[in-house]
Design an enzyme around this catalytic site. Sequence first.
Site, PDB file in Angstrom:
ATOM      1  N   LYS A  12       3.372  -7.096   7.132  1.00 25.69           N
ATOM      2  CA  LYS A  12       3.688  -7.984   6.017  1.00 25.69           C
ATOM      3  C   LYS A  12       4.963  -8.805   6.281  1.00 25.69           C
ATOM      4  O   LYS A  12       5.732  -8.483   7.194  1.00 25.69           O
ATOM      5  CB  LYS A  12       3.839  -7.140   4.742  1.00 25.69           C
ATOM      6  CG  LYS A  12       2.548  -6.406   4.337  1.00 25.69           C
ATOM      7  CD  LYS A  12       2.743  -5.606   3.058  1.00 25.69           C
ATOM      8  CE  LYS A  12       1.468  -4.894   2.634  1.00 25.69           C
ATOM      9  NZ  LYS A  12       1.647  -4.143   1.358  1.00 25.69           N
ATOM     10  N   TYR A  52      -7.057  -8.299  -2.251  1.00 27.08           N
ATOM     11  CA  TYR A  52      -6.404  -7.466  -3.273  1.00 27.08           C
ATOM     12  C   TYR A  52      -7.154  -7.533  -4.608  1.00 27.08           C
ATOM     13  O   TYR A  52      -6.547  -7.382  -5.670  1.00 27.08           O
ATOM     14  CB  TYR A  52      -4.936  -7.881  -3.437  1.00 27.08           C
ATOM     15  CG  TYR A  52      -4.041  -7.409  -2.306  1.00 27.08           C
ATOM     16  CD1 TYR A  52      -4.093  -6.090  -1.847  1.00 27.08           C
ATOM     17  CD2 TYR A  52      -3.120  -8.262  -1.706  1.00 27.08           C
ATOM     18  CE1 TYR A  52      -3.272  -5.648  -0.806  1.00 27.08           C
ATOM     19  CE2 TYR A  52      -2.292  -7.822  -0.665  1.00 27.08           C
ATOM     20  CZ  TYR A  52      -2.375  -6.516  -0.225  1.00 27.08           C
ATOM     21  OH  TYR A  52      -1.558  -6.075   0.793  1.00 27.08           O
ATOM     22  N   ASN A 115       6.512  -2.803   1.273  1.00 21.41           N
ATOM     23  CA  ASN A 115       6.256  -1.571   2.033  1.00 21.41           C
ATOM     24  C   ASN A 115       5.720  -1.839   3.439  1.00 21.41           C
ATOM     25  O   ASN A 115       5.040  -1.013   4.031  1.00 21.41           O
ATOM     26  CB  ASN A 115       5.335  -0.638   1.236  1.00 21.41           C
ATOM     27  CG  ASN A 115       3.998  -1.280   0.914  1.00 21.41           C
ATOM     28  OD1 ASN A 115       3.710  -2.394   1.368  1.00 21.41           O
ATOM     29  ND2 ASN A 115       3.167  -0.587   0.160  1.00 21.41           N
ATOM     30  N   HIS A 118      -0.043  -3.215   5.708  1.00 22.94           N
ATOM     31  CA  HIS A 118      -1.347  -2.899   5.116  1.00 22.94           C
ATOM     32  C   HIS A 118      -2.192  -2.200   6.161  1.00 22.94           C
ATOM     33  O   HIS A 118      -2.142  -2.552   7.336  1.00 22.94           O
ATOM     34  CB  HIS A 118      -2.064  -4.184   4.675  1.00 22.94           C
ATOM     35  CG  HIS A 118      -3.523  -3.939   4.425  1.00 22.94           C
ATOM     36  ND1 HIS A 118      -3.982  -3.401   3.240  1.00 22.94           N
ATOM     37  CD2 HIS A 118      -4.618  -4.075   5.224  1.00 22.94           C
ATOM     38  CE1 HIS A 118      -5.294  -3.246   3.326  1.00 22.94           C
ATOM     39  NE2 HIS A 118      -5.704  -3.649   4.519  1.00 22.94           N
ATOM     40  N   GLU A 129     -12.844  -5.571   6.322  1.00 18.03           N
ATOM     41  CA  GLU A 129     -11.585  -6.260   6.648  1.00 18.03           C
ATOM     42  C   GLU A 129     -11.582  -6.802   8.075  1.00 18.03           C
ATOM     43  O   GLU A 129     -10.974  -7.841   8.345  1.00 18.03           O
ATOM     44  CB  GLU A 129     -10.409  -5.310   6.405  1.00 18.03           C
ATOM     45  CG  GLU A 129     -10.209  -5.053   4.912  1.00 18.03           C
ATOM     46  CD  GLU A 129      -9.092  -4.075   4.583  1.00 18.03           C
ATOM     47  OE1 GLU A 129      -8.357  -3.653   5.500  1.00 18.03           O
ATOM     48  OE2 GLU A 129      -8.945  -3.734   3.399  1.00 18.03           O
TER      49      GLU A 129
HETATM   50  P1  IDP Z   1      -2.101   0.502   0.063  1.00 15.97           P
HETATM   51  O1  IDP Z   1      -1.392  -0.718   0.595  1.00 15.97           O
HETATM   52  O2  IDP Z   1      -1.358   1.770   0.380  1.00 15.97           O
HETATM   53  O3  IDP Z   1      -3.547   0.564   0.450  1.00 15.97           O
HETATM   54  P2  IDP Z   1      -2.967  -0.403  -2.565  1.00 15.97           P
HETATM   55  O4  IDP Z   1      -3.088   0.425  -3.803  1.00 15.97           O
HETATM   56  O5  IDP Z   1      -4.209  -0.907  -1.936  1.00 15.97           O
HETATM   57  O6  IDP Z   1      -2.061   0.412  -1.544  1.00 15.97           O
HETATM   58  O7  IDP Z   1      -2.035  -1.630  -2.953  1.00 15.97           O
HETATM   59  C1  IDP Z   1      -1.959  -2.774  -2.144  1.00 15.97           C
HETATM   60  C2  IDP Z   1      -0.523  -3.270  -2.131  1.00 15.97           C
HETATM   61  O8  IDP Z   1      -0.169  -3.696  -3.453  1.00 15.97           O
HETATM   62  C3  IDP Z   1       0.521  -2.212  -1.787  1.00 15.97           C
HETATM   63  O9  IDP Z   1       0.672  -1.994  -0.415  1.00 15.97           O
HETATM   64  C4  IDP Z   1       1.768  -2.822  -2.403  1.00 15.97           C
HETATM   65  O10 IDP Z   1       2.293  -3.851  -1.559  1.00 15.97           O
HETATM   66  C5  IDP Z   1       1.210  -3.479  -3.660  1.00 15.97           C
HETATM   67  N1  IDP Z   1       1.389  -2.583  -4.811  1.00 15.97           N
HETATM   68  C6  IDP Z   1       0.639  -1.495  -5.139  1.00 15.97           C
HETATM   69  N2  IDP Z   1       1.101  -0.893  -6.249  1.00 15.97           N
HETATM   70  C7  IDP Z   1       2.183  -1.627  -6.623  1.00 15.97           C
HETATM   71  C8  IDP Z   1       3.107  -1.521  -7.733  1.00 15.97           C
HETATM   72  O11 IDP Z   1       3.025  -0.620  -8.567  1.00 15.97           O
HETATM   73  N3  IDP Z   1       4.087  -2.468  -7.786  1.00 15.97           N
HETATM   74  C9  IDP Z   1       4.211  -3.478  -6.879  1.00 15.97           C
HETATM   75  N4  IDP Z   1       3.365  -3.611  -5.835  1.00 15.97           N
HETATM   76  C10 IDP Z   1       2.369  -2.709  -5.709  1.00 15.97           C
HETATM   77 MG    MG Z   2      -5.146  -0.628  -0.074  1.00 19.72          MG
END
Ligand code: IDP
Ligand code: MG
Length: 154
Positions: A12, A52, A115, A118, A129
């Site tokens: 990212k 997303y 974070n 992905h 994907e």
């Molecule tokens: P993942 O990346 O671990 O698969 P997902 O639930 O698919 O997690 O969420 C996709 C991305 O959305 C996360 O990596 C993060 O960047 C963002 N995200 C998820 N939950 C939150 C939140 O509560 N606040 C802000 N961003 C979030």
């Molecule tokens: Mg995910």
Amino acid sequence: MPDIQRTVVLLKPDALQRDLLGEIIRRFEFKGLKIVGLKFIRLTDELLNEHYAHHMDKPFFAGLKKFMMQTPVVGLALEGLDAVGEVRKIVGSTNPLQADAGTIRADLSMNVSSNLIHASDTFESAVVELKRFFSDEEIFSYEKITDRYIFGDG
Ligand code: IDP
Ligand code: MG
């Protein structure tokens, strides 16, 4: 029996800005995952709506999309034994504050919205994907002399 699988990783904009691209790729290389695709991707609103879609109704959706378009992201296609689950293990939980020490997110980040990375979450989403982010010509099958030591019995 373990399976040879392919999975998708996106590094990212925070990983790029913080000069962590090499550190993150190194962790996958050290595991023995084979890089079968590697490129910059300029994400678009359309692509992110698809990617997303499960967060469409969340309050952070617009901010997440804007963040993902700040810079190009680095797309990786990785191949290895049970690659989908193994890569998720190395990446760690979505919230870095809950991720296990030793994972990329726990070791290198602190905030759920930045974070770093992905990774496809299931075999089925990895298939989708891979098609979403790479054309057939951008995926490379090749042999490495270490394959037998990493994927086989030596
Ligand atoms: P993942 O990346 O671990 O698969 P997902 O639930 O698919 O997690 O969420 C996709 C991305 O959305 C996360 O990596 C993060 O960047 C963002 N995200 C998820 N939950 C939150 C939140 O509560 N606040 C802000 N961003 C979030
Ligand atoms: Mg995910």
